[in-house]
Design a protein around this motif. Structure first.
Motif, PDB file in Angstrom:
ATOM      1  N   LYS A 211       0.838  -1.206   0.000  1.00 15.45           N
ATOM      2  CA  LYS A 211       0.000   0.000   0.000  1.00 15.45           C
ATOM      3  C   LYS A 211       0.867   1.249   0.000  1.00 15.45           C
ATOM      4  CE  LYS A 211      -3.885   2.170   2.411  1.00 15.45           C
ATOM      5  NZ  LYS A 211      -4.828   2.045   3.564  1.00 15.45           N
ATOM      6  N   LYS A 212       1.953   1.217   0.753  1.00 17.25           N
ATOM      7  CA  LYS A 212       2.880   2.346   0.806  1.00 17.25           C
ATOM      8  C   LYS A 212       3.503   2.607  -0.559  1.00 17.25           C
ATOM      9  CE  LYS A 212       6.851   3.932   3.574  1.00 17.25           C
ATOM     10  NZ  LYS A 212       7.859   3.517   4.597  1.00 17.25           N
ATOM     11  N   LEU A 213       3.689   1.558  -1.338  1.00 19.29           N
ATOM     12  CA  LEU A 213       4.274   1.680  -2.672  1.00 19.29           C
ATOM     13  C   LEU A 213       3.242   2.080  -3.727  1.00 19.29           C
ATOM     14  CD1 LEU A 213       6.580  -1.465  -2.584  1.00 19.29           C
ATOM     15  CD2 LEU A 213       7.361   0.911  -2.632  1.00 19.29           C
ATOM     16  N   TYR A 311      12.165   5.880  -3.702  1.00 23.53           N
ATOM     17  CA  TYR A 311      10.954   5.060  -3.841  1.00 23.53           C
ATOM     18  C   TYR A 311      11.292   3.575  -3.880  1.00 23.53           C
ATOM     19  CZ  TYR A 311       6.867   2.955  -6.162  1.00 23.53           C
ATOM     20  OH  TYR A 311       5.804   2.143  -6.494  1.00 23.53           O
ATOM     21  N   LEU A 312      12.203   3.180  -4.740  1.00 21.94           N
ATOM     22  CA  LEU A 312      12.538   1.764  -4.868  1.00 21.94           C
ATOM     23  C   LEU A 312      13.211   1.220  -3.615  1.00 21.94           C
ATOM     24  CD1 LEU A 312      13.688   1.949  -8.561  1.00 21.94           C
ATOM     25  CD2 LEU A 312      11.890   0.428  -7.715  1.00 21.94           C
ATOM     26  N   SER A 313      13.949   2.058  -2.909  1.00 22.27           N
ATOM     27  CA  SER A 313      14.638   1.611  -1.696  1.00 22.27           C
ATOM     28  C   SER A 313      13.678   1.226  -0.577  1.00 22.27           C
ATOM     29  CB  SER A 313      15.594   2.704  -1.202  1.00 22.27           C
ATOM     30  OG  SER A 313      16.631   2.920  -2.140  1.00 22.27           O
ATOM     31  N   GLU A 314      12.424   1.673  -0.681  1.00 23.42           N
ATOM     32  CA  GLU A 314      11.439   1.297   0.335  1.00 23.42           C
ATOM     33  C   GLU A 314      11.179  -0.208   0.350  1.00 23.42           C
ATOM     34  OE1 GLU A 314       7.970   3.930   0.961  1.00 23.42           O
ATOM     35  OE2 GLU A 314       8.729   5.031  -0.778  1.00 23.42           O
ATOM     36  N   ILE A 315      11.503  -0.890  -0.747  1.00 20.94           N
ATOM     37  CA  ILE A 315      11.315  -2.345  -0.810  1.00 20.94           C
ATOM     38  C   ILE A 315      12.307  -3.055   0.107  1.00 20.94           C
ATOM     39  CG2 ILE A 315      11.357  -4.355  -2.354  1.00 20.94           C
ATOM     40  CD1 ILE A 315      10.464  -2.474  -4.608  1.00 20.94           C
ATOM     41  N   ILE A 316      13.461  -2.426   0.337  1.00 24.68           N
ATOM     42  CA  ILE A 316      14.461  -2.998   1.250  1.00 24.68           C
ATOM     43  C   ILE A 316      14.054  -2.654   2.684  1.00 24.68           C
ATOM     44  CG2 ILE A 316      16.878  -3.006   1.955  1.00 24.68           C
ATOM     45  CD1 ILE A 316      17.597  -2.131  -0.899  1.00 24.68           C
ATOM     46  N   THR A 317      13.753  -3.671   3.465  1.00 22.02           N
ATOM     47  CA  THR A 317      13.287  -3.427   4.838  1.00 22.02           C
ATOM     48  C   THR A 317      14.276  -3.879   5.904  1.00 22.02           C
ATOM     49  OG1 THR A 317      12.120  -5.552   4.866  1.00 22.02           O
ATOM     50  CG2 THR A 317      10.856  -3.602   4.171  1.00 22.02           C
TER      51      THR A 317
END
Length: 344
Positions: A211-213, A311-317
């Motif tokens: 959802k955040k993405l 934006y794409l770095s948000e996938i790395i948690t």
């Protein structure tokens, strides 16, 4: 060009099976003709590592690696210190597919890094120069791993769908694991932020991240796919991309397709059952496979990454040191993560 490696041996993880990692020692390889020796800086965990973690392997896993050239064999072009990422498939470069640029469909593949050739959890990784891709030094090497399974696999699946359905108006992603999140992100970047993208899963953590993405999450613990679509004003979608490999997900995705709809199969695994006339011929639907991506797609994706890094770095948690590899895998396979990176 050659270079002498001071370190002669390296400490390596041993995937002995039963979800256990031990440690051993191995000689640091010397690059030969056309080869590079990389000092690995980061490697992403992947769901396809599951069998290696639980059943064991004599090969060091890790197929989403980034690193720096520390030694080079004869007839190579990259200098010491060059940063880059490693393409999974050691393609031949000479077959019919390779000459067309279809390196993910190489007919004489030499191997797969991390599966039958030692991969990115070793401190040093020996690769043929042809599968090394130089990156902009401004991109952190941890984030550079996004160019591989996340952006590469995700973007390629979308392009496969567009070959058949050029006027896509709505999409569904089955599975909100790292690959599903990558597909979602690449849809937004390639097709526009306004593209409605439904994404279904059972894990609240991953659905919240989706959802955040920018995705529209459907929690299958609470409602069916049909109910989730209807709640948002849809009865069907143009394209569904399955990243789970599960029969149930594939089946429900197929059933959710509009006329001329396309089901793209990314996740390896189970079967798909269909009635040819009802499911395929009458509605003119298509089912296509999407295997990894082509080496030459990294060029375009590198520019996308440079322009959309936050934006794409948000996938790395989660990020772990190599000494925490055991814990990283245990956490990853519990499901409450996005992309997990091991840094060295």
């Amino acid at each position: 060009m050659t270079n002498t490696i001071i370190q002669q041996t390296m400490r390596i993880p041993l995937f002995v099976g039963d979800g256990k990692i031990e440690w051993g020692e191995k000689a640091v390889p010397t690059p030969g003709e056309g080869q590079l020796l990389l000092q690995v800086k980061a490697n992403s965990l992947c769901g396809s590592d599951r069998s290696q973690f639980y059943q064991g392997t004599t090969t060091t896993p890790g197929h989403e690696a980034s690193g720096i050239v520390v030694a080079a064999g004869p007839n190579t072009k990259y200098g010491i210190g060059t940063p880059g990422v490693v393409f999974l498939m050691d393609f031949c470069g000479e077959c019919r597919s390779c000459k067309l640029g279809l390196t993910n469909q190489c007919l004489q593949k030499l191997g797969d890094m991390g599966f039958n050739k030692d991969g990115g959890y070793n401190p040093y990784m020996l690769v043929n120069e042809s599968i090394f891709f130089e990156i902009d030094a401004s991109i952190p090497l941890t984030e550079a791993t996004l160019l591989l399974d996340i952006m590469g696999t995700g973007g390629h699946a979308i392009k496969r769908a567009k070959l058949i359905h050029p006027d896509i108006k709505s999409m569904l992603v089955a599975g909100a694991g790292p690959i599903g999140l990558g597909v979602l992100a690449m849809i937004k970047l390639l097709l526009g932020q306004d593209m409605p993208v439904f994404i279904m899963d059972f894990v609240p953590y991953r659905l919240d991240l989706a959802k955040k993405l920018g995705g529209i999450p459907i929690n299958l613990k609470d409602q069916s796919l049909e109910e989730g679509l209807k709640e948002n004003g849809y009865s069907a979608v143009d394209v569904a991309i399955d990243t789970t490999g599960k029969t149930s997900a594939r089946q429900s995705s197929l059933n959710a397709l509009e006329q001329r709809g396309v089901l793209v199969l990314v996740g390896h695994g189970e079967a798909l059952n269909l009635e040819v006339s009802k499911d395929m011929i009458a509605p003119e639907r298509a089912i296509v496979g999407s295997e990894y991506f082509r080496y030459n797609e990294i060029t375009e994706n590198l520019e996308i990454l440079k322009g959309n890094l936050p934006y794409l770095s948000e996938i790395i948690t989660h990020r772990f040191g190599i000494e925490d590899l055991q814990h990283a895998y245990e956490l990853f396979f519990k499901g409450d993560t996005g992309k997990v990176i091991v840094e060295q």
